[in-house]
Design a protein around this motif. Structure first.
Motif, PDB file in Angstrom:
ATOM      1  N   ALA A  55      -6.157  20.068 -10.382  1.00  0.00           N
ATOM      2  CA  ALA A  55      -6.326  21.442 -10.876  1.00  0.00           C
ATOM      3  C   ALA A  55      -7.280  21.455 -12.060  1.00  0.00           C
ATOM      4  O   ALA A  55      -7.613  20.406 -12.641  1.00  0.00           O
ATOM      5  CB  ALA A  55      -4.974  22.022 -11.264  1.00  0.00           C
ATOM      6  N   LEU A  56      -7.713  22.652 -12.434  1.00  0.00           N
ATOM      7  CA  LEU A  56      -8.721  22.765 -13.490  1.00  0.00           C
ATOM      8  C   LEU A  56      -8.273  22.125 -14.808  1.00  0.00           C
ATOM      9  O   LEU A  56      -9.058  21.387 -15.417  1.00  0.00           O
ATOM     10  CB  LEU A  56      -9.076  24.241 -13.694  1.00  0.00           C
ATOM     11  CG  LEU A  56     -10.167  24.532 -14.735  1.00  0.00           C
ATOM     12  CD1 LEU A  56     -11.471  23.843 -14.365  1.00  0.00           C
ATOM     13  CD2 LEU A  56     -10.382  26.028 -14.889  1.00  0.00           C
ATOM     14  N   PRO A  57      -7.055  22.343 -15.310  1.00  0.00           N
ATOM     15  CA  PRO A  57      -6.678  21.696 -16.578  1.00  0.00           C
ATOM     16  C   PRO A  57      -6.558  20.174 -16.479  1.00  0.00           C
ATOM     17  O   PRO A  57      -6.441  19.510 -17.510  1.00  0.00           O
ATOM     18  CB  PRO A  57      -5.315  22.327 -16.902  1.00  0.00           C
ATOM     19  CG  PRO A  57      -5.264  23.576 -16.107  1.00  0.00           C
ATOM     20  CD  PRO A  57      -6.012  23.283 -14.865  1.00  0.00           C
ATOM     21  N   MET A  70     -14.828  19.269 -13.731  1.00  0.00           N
ATOM     22  CA  MET A  70     -15.000  20.720 -13.778  1.00  0.00           C
ATOM     23  C   MET A  70     -15.030  21.224 -15.209  1.00  0.00           C
ATOM     24  O   MET A  70     -15.815  22.130 -15.554  1.00  0.00           O
ATOM     25  CB  MET A  70     -13.878  21.410 -12.987  1.00  0.00           C
ATOM     26  CG  MET A  70     -13.897  21.112 -11.497  1.00  0.00           C
ATOM     27  SD  MET A  70     -12.603  21.991 -10.580  1.00  0.00           S
ATOM     28  CE  MET A  70     -13.118  23.687 -10.803  1.00  0.00           C
ATOM     29  N   ARG A  71     -14.201  20.654 -16.072  1.00  0.00           N
ATOM     30  CA  ARG A  71     -14.238  21.053 -17.475  1.00  0.00           C
ATOM     31  C   ARG A  71     -15.575  20.672 -18.113  1.00  0.00           C
ATOM     32  O   ARG A  71     -16.111  21.422 -18.944  1.00  0.00           O
ATOM     33  CB  ARG A  71     -13.091  20.392 -18.227  1.00  0.00           C
ATOM     34  CG  ARG A  71     -11.728  20.989 -17.945  1.00  0.00           C
ATOM     35  CD  ARG A  71     -11.664  22.454 -18.319  1.00  0.00           C
ATOM     36  NE  ARG A  71     -10.307  22.950 -18.388  1.00  0.00           N
ATOM     37  CZ  ARG A  71      -9.983  24.226 -18.570  1.00  0.00           C
ATOM     38  NH1 ARG A  71     -10.941  25.145 -18.651  1.00  0.00           N
ATOM     39  NH2 ARG A  71      -8.725  24.602 -18.641  1.00  0.00           N
ATOM     40  N   LEU A  72     -16.125  19.547 -17.734  1.00  0.00           N
ATOM     41  CA  LEU A  72     -17.427  19.142 -18.267  1.00  0.00           C
ATOM     42  C   LEU A  72     -18.518  20.082 -17.780  1.00  0.00           C
ATOM     43  O   LEU A  72     -19.424  20.448 -18.538  1.00  0.00           O
ATOM     44  CB  LEU A  72     -17.714  17.702 -17.851  1.00  0.00           C
ATOM     45  CG  LEU A  72     -19.032  17.110 -18.360  1.00  0.00           C
ATOM     46  CD1 LEU A  72     -19.050  17.054 -19.882  1.00  0.00           C
ATOM     47  CD2 LEU A  72     -19.269  15.721 -17.770  1.00  0.00           C
ATOM     48  N   ASP A  73     -18.434  20.487 -16.514  1.00  0.00           N
ATOM     49  CA  ASP A  73     -19.428  21.433 -15.994  1.00  0.00           C
ATOM     50  C   ASP A  73     -19.328  22.771 -16.707  1.00  0.00           C
ATOM     51  O   ASP A  73     -20.353  23.430 -16.966  1.00  0.00           O
ATOM     52  CB  ASP A  73     -19.228  21.619 -14.491  1.00  0.00           C
ATOM     53  CG  ASP A  73     -19.617  20.379 -13.700  1.00  0.00           C
ATOM     54  OD1 ASP A  73     -20.355  19.540 -14.256  1.00  0.00           O
ATOM     55  OD2 ASP A  73     -19.164  20.239 -12.552  1.00  0.00           O
ATOM     56  N   ARG A 108     -22.923  24.388 -16.296  1.00  0.00           N
ATOM     57  CA  ARG A 108     -23.190  24.224 -14.863  1.00  0.00           C
ATOM     58  C   ARG A 108     -22.182  24.978 -14.007  1.00  0.00           C
ATOM     59  O   ARG A 108     -22.418  25.194 -12.819  1.00  0.00           O
ATOM     60  CB  ARG A 108     -23.190  22.737 -14.505  1.00  0.00           C
ATOM     61  CG  ARG A 108     -24.318  21.942 -15.125  1.00  0.00           C
ATOM     62  CD  ARG A 108     -24.372  20.540 -14.574  1.00  0.00           C
ATOM     63  NE  ARG A 108     -23.255  19.737 -15.019  1.00  0.00           N
ATOM     64  CZ  ARG A 108     -23.277  18.935 -16.082  1.00  0.00           C
ATOM     65  NH1 ARG A 108     -24.395  18.845 -16.814  1.00  0.00           N
ATOM     66  NH2 ARG A 108     -22.216  18.224 -16.429  1.00  0.00           N
ATOM     67  N   LEU A 109     -21.060  25.356 -14.583  1.00  0.00           N
ATOM     68  CA  LEU A 109     -20.024  26.125 -13.893  1.00  0.00           C
ATOM     69  C   LEU A 109     -19.727  27.372 -14.718  1.00  0.00           C
ATOM     70  O   LEU A 109     -19.412  27.274 -15.907  1.00  0.00           O
ATOM     71  CB  LEU A 109     -18.761  25.285 -13.713  1.00  0.00           C
ATOM     72  CG  LEU A 109     -17.638  25.895 -12.864  1.00  0.00           C
ATOM     73  CD1 LEU A 109     -18.118  26.130 -11.445  1.00  0.00           C
ATOM     74  CD2 LEU A 109     -16.411  24.995 -12.867  1.00  0.00           C
ATOM     75  N   ALA A 110     -19.843  28.521 -14.099  1.00  0.00           N
ATOM     76  CA  ALA A 110     -19.700  29.780 -14.835  1.00  0.00           C
ATOM     77  C   ALA A 110     -18.278  29.952 -15.348  1.00  0.00           C
ATOM     78  O   ALA A 110     -17.306  29.630 -14.660  1.00  0.00           O
ATOM     79  CB  ALA A 110     -20.080  30.954 -13.945  1.00  0.00           C
TER      80      ALA A 110
END
Length: 574
Positions: free
Chosen positions: A286-288, A293-296, A301-303
């Motif tokens: 997951a995201l947390p 994903m957190r780095l993006d 790089r990730l909105a």
């Protein structure tokens, strides 16, 4: 000024000397708001926007992911600051040398949730059990924390922070986030804006760590793990994020511990590892718990847009005052004129106008008025606030006023009368506005048509502020102008059981029927009536005195839904 996809043209006006001692009205300034219809409105300016306004770029709006400016606010000691502030207001100030802690319930007894400076110097650590910490510091004073009160205060601070920009949202239990893109120039730049934010919160007794960066993740990391009033530009984002710990990626504690065991202790260490190797381990996380994903998100790089609870208004003006005052009335006429001029320039009218007073103690007092029809008449809108401003609590005074058109509609300029006077519909709408503002919108109603073939159900009462309903469908048979509510029962003499009446008695007076027309049969509404409801046969009759009535027979002799049919008088023709 930066041109972003959600910032309209702003009018920058002189705000006056901040150290001025005499409170006087300041020229209103347009605030940023939503601009979903920019393409349709391009080339049409707002009121007062002329030579000093910034035009839109001809090549379109910038889509650079690092062009935004996100401001993160972190209140590390919010619970303790709020408790100390409450004690000060009660006149029971906590001594600076007294160790004080706030506790919450834990799995094995109360644990420390917040501490003051004396407790931290005594070695008190958050998350530890109260009994263990009291063994180290017998003088420790413990009170239970008010978690719900802290969250409510953070929600109020989120609204209060809209004095700097209109896009604010909560960011965890101890933080706020603001999309300050294009708003810093109103405060003299980002450095001056951060200094003003820190000063305002210091006067309220709240400690605040601030940071501005191109992304939400970067601003969050700098506010928690950076220096004092951090400002990060887009080109230096990767360099500034590299030395920060991996905890700055907003990861769960178990994920941070796992990365430490893998030898990844900083953001730079994580960025140097090939993505394919980490993706195999965290692809389904997951995201947390997903560092990639957190780095993006941190690097753009990730909105990750700022999810404000509500959209800012398209039309709003604000006035900053040189010192706190308690009466907003002298400042409203100029603001109302400027707001209505902006509405007129866009061909819009206000259906709801809201006044916000930003108090110096972190509270926001708001008052809304509504209109039955879209309006941009400044004098009329100001009259709706008469007698209601006294209900606002100024507290210790307010230093910022915002007047916004929170609900708008299209309002074209039309000529209603050749003599220049206002038509009756406009006068009626303004009367409804004044009555609703004084007595409440729920207490002012007006009739509205309803789609039903039952005569007494073809009309209902609705709020006078609601849009006028369309005209009801015309019936093929004439209807009286006056209906009796409820229909009054009458005694009838008739020649044929299912025929028209010959004579009837109503209100103790006999009436002889000379002419009649009918019957008109109206059946019950099976989806709304009870199964025992009976049909009606309506007759239009004329008596020997020339009066015409509308009466009906309820039921038939052998319909199996009751006893003998009953007669009622339902209306009187003009």
């Amino acid at each position: 000024m930066r041109h972003e996809d959600k910032l309209p043209v702003l009018l920058q006006t002189a705000q006056g000397d901040r150290h001025q001692t005499t409170a006087r009205p300041v020229a209103p300034a347009w605030r940023a708001g939503t601009d979903a219809n920019r393409g349709r409105r391009q080339g049409r300016g707002r009121a007062g926007v002329a030579a000093d306004a910034v035009a839109l770029p001809a090549g379109g709006l910038s889509r650079d992911p690092l062009a935004r400016r996100i401001t993160a606010l972190h209140f590390p000691t919010l619970a303790m600051d709020r408790y100390l502030r409450h004690r000060d207001r009660q006149g029971n100030r906590v001594p600076d040398d007294l160790p004080l802690a706030l506790a919450v319930d834990g799995p094995h007894g109360p644990v420390l949730h917040a501490t003051n400076r004396a407790a931290r110097l005594a070695g008190m650590r958050l998350g530890e059990r109260v009994v263990d910490m009291r063994a180290l510091c017998p003088d420790l004073q413990v009170e239970f924390a008010d978690i719900a009160g802290d969250r409510a205060m953070l929600a109020r601070l989120m609204l209060w922070c809209r004095r700097w920009c209109p896009w604010t949202a909560p960011d965890g239990d101890t933080g706020l986030v603001m999309d300050s893109t294009g708003s810093d120039h109103l405060w003299g730049g980002e450095t001056a804006m951060l200094r003003d934010i820190e000063e305002k919160f210091s006067l309220m007794g709240l400690s605040c760590d601030l940071a501005i960066a191109p992304t939400h993740g970067a601003a969050w990391a700098l506010s928690r793990h950076g220096g004092l009033r951090e400002i990060c530009q887009g080109p230096e984002l990767a360099q500034r994020m590299a030395p920060l710990p991996v905890a700055a990626l907003r990861l769960m504690p178990d994920t941070v511990l796992l990365l430490h065991r893998l030898g990844l202790k900083t953001v730079g260490d994580l960025a140097a590892v090939p993505r394919r190797a980490l993706a195999r381990r965290f692809a389904r996380a997951a995201l947390p718990q997903n560092p990639l994903m957190r780095l993006d998100q941190m690097m753009g790089r990730l909105a990750e847009p700022v999810q404000s609870p509500d959209d800012p208004p398209r039309f709003a003006v604000q006035s900053r005052l040189p010192e706190p005052v308690s009466d907003p009335e002298p400042h409203l006429p100029a603001m109302a004129r400027d707001l209505c001029a902006g509405l007129a320039a866009e061909g819009m009218g206000a259906r709801r106008v809201t006044l916000h007073l930003y108090r110096t103690d972190g509270e926001v007092a708001a008052l809304s008025v509504a209109t039955a029809r879209a309006s941009r008449a400044a004098d009329h809108l100001l009259r709706l606030f008469e007698g209601r401003l006294e209900r606002l609590d100024p507290g210790f005074g307010f230093d910022l006023i915002i007047l916004e058109a929170s609900v708008v509609e299209r309002l074209d300029m039309v000529q209603t009368r050749i003599d220049g006077h206002v038509d009756s519909e406009t006068e009626l709408a303004r009367l409804i506005d004044r009555l609703s503002a004084r007595f409440g919108a729920d207490h002012i109603t007006r009739p509205a048509p309803k789609d039903s073939h039952i005569p007494e159900r073809r009309e209902r009462w609705q709020s006078a502020m609601a849009p006028a309903a369309g005209a009801p469908g015309t019936s093929r048979s004439p209807r009286p102008l006056r209906l009796l509510d409820p229909p009054e029962e009458i005694r009838v003499l008739y020649a044929v059981p299912d025929g028209p009446p010959v004579q009837f008695t109503w209100r103790r007076l006999p009436h002889k029927v000379t002419r009649f027309a009918g019957p008109e049969r109206i059946g019950p509404e099976w989806w709304a009536d009870r199964p025992t409801a009976r049909l009606r046969d309506y007759y239009r009759i004329e008596t020997q005195h020339g009066r015409r009535y509308w009466l009906f027979r309820e039921g038939l002799a052998d319909d199996g839904r009751g006893g003998a049919p009953r007669w009622f008088l339902h209306g009187v023709f003009a």
